[in-house]
Design an enzyme around this catalytic site. Structure first.
Site, short mmCIF file in Angstrom:
data_model
loop_
_atom_site.label_atom_id
_atom_site.label_comp_id
_atom_site.label_asym_id
_atom_site.label_seq_id
_atom_site.Cartn_x
_atom_site.Cartn_y
_atom_site.Cartn_z
N ILE A 40 41.00 37.37 51.72
CA ILE A 40 39.44 37.50 51.04
C ILE A 40 39.05 36.55 52.30
CG2 ILE A 40 39.69 36.15 49.09
CD1 ILE A 40 37.25 37.21 48.14
N ASN A 72 41.18 29.47 38.18
CA ASN A 72 42.11 28.99 36.97
C ASN A 72 40.12 28.02 35.75
OD1 ASN A 72 42.54 26.60 36.85
ND2 ASN A 72 44.15 27.24 38.33
N GLY A 100 47.87 33.11 43.89
CA GLY A 100 47.62 34.01 44.22
C GLY A 100 46.34 33.46 45.12
N ASP A 157 43.92 32.03 44.63
CA ASP A 157 43.13 30.92 44.54
C ASP A 157 43.84 30.17 45.35
OD1 ASP A 157 41.93 28.85 43.11
OD2 ASP A 157 43.05 28.91 41.44
N SER A 174 42.01 38.66 38.31
CA SER A 174 42.56 38.33 36.83
C SER A 174 43.73 39.41 36.88
CB SER A 174 41.75 39.29 35.04
OG SER A 174 41.33 37.94 35.14
N THR A 175 43.45 40.83 37.70
CA THR A 175 44.63 41.73 38.19
C THR A 175 45.87 40.98 39.02
OG1 THR A 175 43.79 42.17 40.44
CG2 THR A 175 42.92 43.70 38.12
N GLY A 176 46.33 39.87 38.91
CA GLY A 176 47.23 39.26 39.55
C GLY A 176 47.92 38.78 38.61
N TYR A 212 47.41 36.97 36.01
CA TYR A 212 46.02 36.77 34.74
C TYR A 212 47.02 38.33 33.89
CZ TYR A 212 43.71 32.69 34.62
OH TYR A 212 43.87 31.60 34.52
N1 AR6 Z 1 43.06 37.63 49.16
C1 AR6 Z 1 42.36 38.52 48.55
N2 AR6 Z 1 43.40 39.35 47.23
C2 AR6 Z 1 44.41 38.51 47.16
C3 AR6 Z 1 44.96 37.35 47.85
C4 AR6 Z 1 43.73 37.05 48.79
N3 AR6 Z 1 44.61 36.08 49.74
N4 AR6 Z 1 46.09 36.97 47.30
C5 AR6 Z 1 46.10 37.56 46.04
N5 AR6 Z 1 44.74 38.70 46.60
P1 AR6 Z 1 45.95 36.26 41.54
P2 AR6 Z 1 43.85 36.00 38.21
C6 AR6 Z 1 45.20 39.83 45.25
O1 AR6 Z 1 46.33 35.74 40.58
O2 AR6 Z 1 45.34 37.53 38.56
C7 AR6 Z 1 45.65 31.64 39.85
O3 AR6 Z 1 47.33 30.79 39.81
C8 AR6 Z 1 46.05 39.27 44.34
O4 AR6 Z 1 46.34 41.09 45.40
O5 AR6 Z 1 45.33 35.50 42.12
O6 AR6 Z 1 42.56 36.37 38.07
C9 AR6 Z 1 44.79 31.00 38.97
O7 AR6 Z 1 44.76 29.68 39.39
C10 AR6 Z 1 45.44 40.10 42.78
O8 AR6 Z 1 44.79 41.62 42.68
O9 AR6 Z 1 44.67 35.94 40.12
C11 AR6 Z 1 44.68 31.05 37.84
O10 AR6 Z 1 45.91 30.46 37.39
C12 AR6 Z 1 44.04 39.35 42.60
O11 AR6 Z 1 43.92 39.01 44.14
C13 AR6 Z 1 45.03 33.11 38.05
O12 AR6 Z 1 45.74 32.70 39.05
C14 AR6 Z 1 43.86 38.52 41.60
O13 AR6 Z 1 44.95 38.08 41.42
C15 AR6 Z 1 44.72 33.64 38.30
O14 AR6 Z 1 45.01 34.88 38.00
#
Ligand code: AR6
Length: 175
Positions: free
Chosen positions: A12, A25, A33, A35, A118-120, A122
């Site tokens: 993204i 968060n 992730g 973020d 939230s799908t990573g 979280y």
């Molecule tokens: N581009 C697009 N999507 C991505 C990328 C990217 N570069 N990297 C990962 N994803 P997550 P959450 C996808 O874990 O579950 C953080 O530590 C990944 O495959 O990033 O909302 C925050 O600070 C997944 O499908 O976010 C919070 O503490 C999606 O992004 C916590 O993680 C979301 O995964 C939030 O957890």
């Protein structure tokens, strides 16, 4: 709706849109992730800026400049942490999408890209999360012509397959 929803598989941080959404968060100061990827690509100015934002509760969203990203803005949305599904997770996830879209409308943003919030880390079940994301976006677009295009950016194969199946021919494949 056709032409206003796109599906992309990729990173993204590389998306050219008026805004990209971050799955943040509550302290908004960065994490793992998507973020972590957004903070790394936007540069340290993003963390400095976010210190002044006062955090966000699950379901809320805050906006910042995009700094070194191609996107002009970053919308930092906090999704729910999955706790089994009986702690209001679905409504919090819906609010995270909805509040991001509302901020986009308020700031004249016409194109906005969402990750799969939230799908990573979280742990939200991916298909249930995708259904909420798609229905919330579609309903908003029906009532808000000012948003021209929403891009769902999937990163992992599973989310990509789920979105492709659920969106069918409603989404253009881009990127
Ligand atoms: N581009 C697009 N999507 C991505 C990328 C990217 N570069 N990297 C990962 N994803 P997550 P959450 C996808 O874990 O579950 C953080 O530590 C990944 O495959 O990033 O909302 C925050 O600070 C997944 O499908 O976010 C919070 O503490 C999606 O992004 C916590 O993680 C979301 O995964 C939030 O957890």
């Amino acid at each position: 709706m056709k032409g206003r929803i796109a599906l992309v598989k990729g990173d993204i941080t590389r998306i050219q849109a008026d805004a990209i959404v971050n799955a943040a968060n509550p302290n908004l100061l960065g994490g793992g992730g998507v973020d972590g990827a957004i903070h790394a690509a936007a540069g340290p100015e993003l963390r400095e800026y976010c210190r002044t934002c006062g955090g966000a509760r699950p379901g809320e969203a805050k906006i910042s400049p995009g700094f070194r990203l191609p996107a002009k803005y970053i919308i930092h949305a906090v999704g729910p942490r999955w706790q089994g599904g009986h702690r209001g997770e679905a409504e919090i996830l819906r609010q995270a999408y909805l509040n991001s879209l509302r901020l986009a409308s308020e700031h004249g943003i016409k194109t906005i890209a969402f990750p799969n919030i939230s799908t990573g880390i979280y742990g939200y079940p991916k298909e249930e999360a995708a259904r909420i994301a798609i229905s919330t976006v579609k309903e908003y677009l029906e009532n808000h012509p000012e948003i021209e295009r929403v891009i769902f950016v999937t990163y992992d194969d599973e989310n990509y397959r789920i979105y492709k199946r659920l969106l069918g021919d409603e989404a253009e494949e881009a990127g």
